[in-house]
Design a protein around this motif. Sequence first.
Motif, PDB file in Angstrom:
ATOM      1  N   LEU A  55       0.812  -1.258   0.067  1.00 31.20           N
ATOM      2  CA  LEU A  55       0.110   0.054   0.085  1.00 31.20           C
ATOM      3  C   LEU A  55       0.773   1.213  -0.084  1.00 31.20           C
ATOM      4  CD1 LEU A  55      -2.725   1.539   0.126  1.00 31.20           C
ATOM      5  CD2 LEU A  55      -2.539   1.129   2.804  1.00 31.20           C
ATOM      6  N   SER A  56       2.142   1.198   0.674  1.00 31.13           N
ATOM      7  CA  SER A  56       2.796   2.619   0.997  1.00 31.13           C
ATOM      8  C   SER A  56       3.389   2.565  -0.556  1.00 31.13           C
ATOM      9  CB  SER A  56       3.770   2.255   1.986  1.00 31.13           C
ATOM     10  OG  SER A  56       4.744   1.289   1.615  1.00 31.13           O
ATOM     11  N   GLN A  57       3.707   1.761  -1.088  1.00 31.56           N
ATOM     12  CA  GLN A  57       4.264   1.786  -2.654  1.00 31.56           C
ATOM     13  C   GLN A  57       3.300   2.373  -3.798  1.00 31.56           C
ATOM     14  OE1 GLN A  57       6.047  -1.942  -3.223  1.00 31.56           O
ATOM     15  NE2 GLN A  57       7.703  -1.760  -1.745  1.00 31.56           N
ATOM     16  N   ARG A  58       1.987   2.436  -3.492  1.00 24.33           N
ATOM     17  CA  ARG A  58       1.050   2.843  -4.331  1.00 24.33           C
ATOM     18  C   ARG A  58       1.270   4.314  -4.696  1.00 24.33           C
ATOM     19  NH1 ARG A  58      -1.090  -0.827  -7.546  1.00 24.33           N
ATOM     20  NH2 ARG A  58      -2.878   0.563  -7.620  1.00 24.33           N
ATOM     21  N   PRO A  59       1.012   4.834  -6.094  1.00 24.61           N
ATOM     22  CA  PRO A  59       1.020   6.260  -6.092  1.00 24.61           C
ATOM     23  C   PRO A  59      -0.040   6.966  -5.384  1.00 24.61           C
ATOM     24  CG  PRO A  59      -0.105   5.120  -7.962  1.00 24.61           C
ATOM     25  CD  PRO A  59       0.556   3.895  -7.067  1.00 24.61           C
ATOM     26  N   THR A 109      -5.741   3.831 -11.407  1.00 21.72           N
ATOM     27  CA  THR A 109      -5.647   2.633 -10.478  1.00 21.72           C
ATOM     28  C   THR A 109      -5.937   2.644  -8.831  1.00 21.72           C
ATOM     29  OG1 THR A 109      -3.278   2.541 -10.169  1.00 21.72           O
ATOM     30  CG2 THR A 109      -4.212   1.305 -12.031  1.00 21.72           C
ATOM     31  N   ILE A 110      -6.558   3.719  -8.501  1.00 25.93           N
ATOM     32  CA  ILE A 110      -6.858   3.856  -7.163  1.00 25.93           C
ATOM     33  C   ILE A 110      -7.698   2.805  -6.584  1.00 25.93           C
ATOM     34  CG2 ILE A 110      -8.795   5.467  -7.490  1.00 25.93           C
ATOM     35  CD1 ILE A 110      -7.875   7.180  -5.215  1.00 25.93           C
ATOM     36  N   TRP A 111      -8.470   2.199  -7.466  1.00 18.38           N
ATOM     37  CA  TRP A 111      -9.320   1.166  -6.905  1.00 18.38           C
ATOM     38  C   TRP A 111      -8.471   0.156  -6.241  1.00 18.38           C
ATOM     39  CZ3 TRP A 111      -9.009  -3.584  -9.086  1.00 18.38           C
ATOM     40  CH2 TRP A 111      -8.128  -3.900 -10.684  1.00 18.38           C
ATOM     41  N   GLN A 112      -7.335  -0.048  -6.917  1.00 17.49           N
ATOM     42  CA  GLN A 112      -6.525  -1.026  -6.512  1.00 17.49           C
ATOM     43  C   GLN A 112      -6.071  -0.886  -4.823  1.00 17.49           C
ATOM     44  OE1 GLN A 112      -3.310  -1.631  -9.375  1.00 17.49           O
ATOM     45  NE2 GLN A 112      -4.885  -2.491 -10.832  1.00 17.49           N
ATOM     46  N   SER A 113      -5.771   0.322  -4.647  1.00 18.79           N
ATOM     47  CA  SER A 113      -5.461   0.773  -3.225  1.00 18.79           C
ATOM     48  C   SER A 113      -6.465   0.554  -2.507  1.00 18.79           C
ATOM     49  CB  SER A 113      -4.835   2.447  -3.277  1.00 18.79           C
ATOM     50  OG  SER A 113      -3.847   2.503  -4.175  1.00 18.79           O
ATOM     51  N   GLY A 114      -7.782   1.099  -2.912  1.00 14.99           N
ATOM     52  CA  GLY A 114      -8.746   0.865  -2.052  1.00 14.99           C
ATOM     53  C   GLY A 114      -9.065  -0.825  -1.512  1.00 14.99           C
ATOM     54  N   LEU A 115      -8.829  -1.616  -2.437  1.00 16.49           N
ATOM     55  CA  LEU A 115      -8.846  -3.166  -2.200  1.00 16.49           C
ATOM     56  C   LEU A 115      -7.804  -3.707  -1.181  1.00 16.49           C
ATOM     57  CD1 LEU A 115     -10.124  -4.617  -5.674  1.00 16.49           C
ATOM     58  CD2 LEU A 115     -11.509  -3.691  -3.635  1.00 16.49           C
ATOM     59  N   ILE A 116      -6.617  -2.856  -1.469  1.00 16.82           N
ATOM     60  CA  ILE A 116      -5.684  -3.516  -0.791  1.00 16.82           C
ATOM     61  C   ILE A 116      -6.044  -2.892   0.772  1.00 16.82           C
ATOM     62  CG2 ILE A 116      -3.196  -2.845  -0.017  1.00 16.82           C
ATOM     63  CD1 ILE A 116      -2.418  -2.760  -2.964  1.00 16.82           C
ATOM     64  N   THR A 142      -1.044   1.498  11.616  1.00 16.53           N
ATOM     65  CA  THR A 142      -0.544   0.803  10.287  1.00 16.53           C
ATOM     66  C   THR A 142      -1.086   1.447   9.017  1.00 16.53           C
ATOM     67  OG1 THR A 142      -0.134  -1.382  11.266  1.00 16.53           O
ATOM     68  CG2 THR A 142      -0.099  -1.321   8.881  1.00 16.53           C
ATOM     69  N   LEU A 143      -2.323   1.676   9.183  1.00 21.49           N
ATOM     70  CA  LEU A 143      -2.922   2.477   7.833  1.00 21.49           C
ATOM     71  C   LEU A 143      -2.226   3.847   7.690  1.00 21.49           C
ATOM     72  CD1 LEU A 143      -4.758   2.342   5.427  1.00 21.49           C
ATOM     73  CD2 LEU A 143      -6.719   3.106   7.174  1.00 21.49           C
ATOM     74  N   PHE A 144      -2.138   4.431   8.900  1.00 17.03           N
ATOM     75  CA  PHE A 144      -1.705   5.937   8.637  1.00 17.03           C
ATOM     76  C   PHE A 144      -0.424   6.090   8.273  1.00 17.03           C
ATOM     77  CE2 PHE A 144       0.357   9.671  10.754  1.00 17.03           C
ATOM     78  CZ  PHE A 144      -0.419  10.665  10.421  1.00 17.03           C
ATOM     79  N   GLU A 145       0.536   5.143   8.562  1.00 17.18           N
ATOM     80  CA  GLU A 145       1.755   5.121   8.184  1.00 17.18           C
ATOM     81  C   GLU A 145       1.995   4.721   6.640  1.00 17.18           C
ATOM     82  OE1 GLU A 145       4.236   6.218   9.830  1.00 17.18           O
ATOM     83  OE2 GLU A 145       3.382   6.549  11.675  1.00 17.18           O
ATOM     84  N   ALA A 146       1.105   3.842   6.355  1.00 17.32           N
ATOM     85  CA  ALA A 146       1.108   3.420   4.797  1.00 17.32           C
ATOM     86  C   ALA A 146       0.729   4.649   3.881  1.00 17.32           C
ATOM     87  CB  ALA A 146       0.345   2.084   4.719  1.00 17.32           C
ATOM     88  N   LEU A 147      -0.229   5.227   4.401  1.00 15.08           N
ATOM     89  CA  LEU A 147      -1.044   6.247   3.468  1.00 15.08           C
ATOM     90  C   LEU A 147      -0.351   7.791   3.685  1.00 15.08           C
ATOM     91  CD1 LEU A 147      -4.781   5.657   3.933  1.00 15.08           C
ATOM     92  CD2 LEU A 147      -3.243   5.171   1.919  1.00 15.08           C
TER      93      LEU A 147
END
Length: 273
Positions: free
Chosen positions: A126-130, A136-143, A193-198
């Motif tokens: 997730l942290s590597q997503r743009p 492809t933001i839908w992919q980030s949402g599914l992750i 974890t989510l905060f750090e990844a985003l």
Amino acid sequence: MKSVWTAATLAAALVLPACSTPGYRTLNPSCVEPFADAKYNRDGHQDTTYIVAVMAGRSPREAALLSFYNEAADDLAWRFAAPQVSLWASFGGWGYRHRIVGVLHSLHGGEPDAVARRRADLARLLSQRPVGETETIWQSGLIIHALGDSYSHTLGDRGQGAAYGELYGHLFDGHSPDYVAMRPPVYRAYIETLFEALRVPGQDDRAAFEAFRDRIMALPEGEAWITRHVEAIRAAREDVAPAPRMDCDALAGSLTMREVSRFLQELESGFSG
């Protein structure tokens, strides 16, 4: 693969007429106005994603899209929800069933060390997503959905146990694993974890995030307090930023089973073990 889509077509014919309106049409503040009362099971995925994403430095529009696509894993039930897919994909669609149940909903049945690896892998990916409103933001949402479930779909009062498995999921424990109030320490670990990844360095608001986290952690825990947690998280969402309006039917229509299946296969190939 042809058998998967044949089974899906049959499922659509049999299941869709009996399905209720997708949840986003009545329960997502970016999709409908006036907005209904807070409901169970929208707080952990939909509302938490919006809150944490904005505090991590994402725009309200991006946060709303991440929130929508996260919740789509449950809202678009016959395509992507674990209970429905577990049933119809058992008739010729085992590969798709595995990707939805075991990958998207993190019901992989692994022991605690496997759970820890899955959480770390999802956070890393997730942290590597743009950043931003990409195609492809839908992919980030599914992750994000898989990441949240990698915490909630586990045993133990602090989520320290094994993951629920693919065959039955948490059927015999009902919805208890999905309620924030039942295991607040699990929710805390997830949102940190989510905060750090985003997080977008220089644009994030860590103080606001920590205040939100501490406010939720200060609430009493247990079944009697489920509604209190739901309402507190919904109130926090309303305080963060107004929900931007979106064409949610168009967003839902853009998520095809083929594309999601391919993406989940790629996602799984990136796991460390």
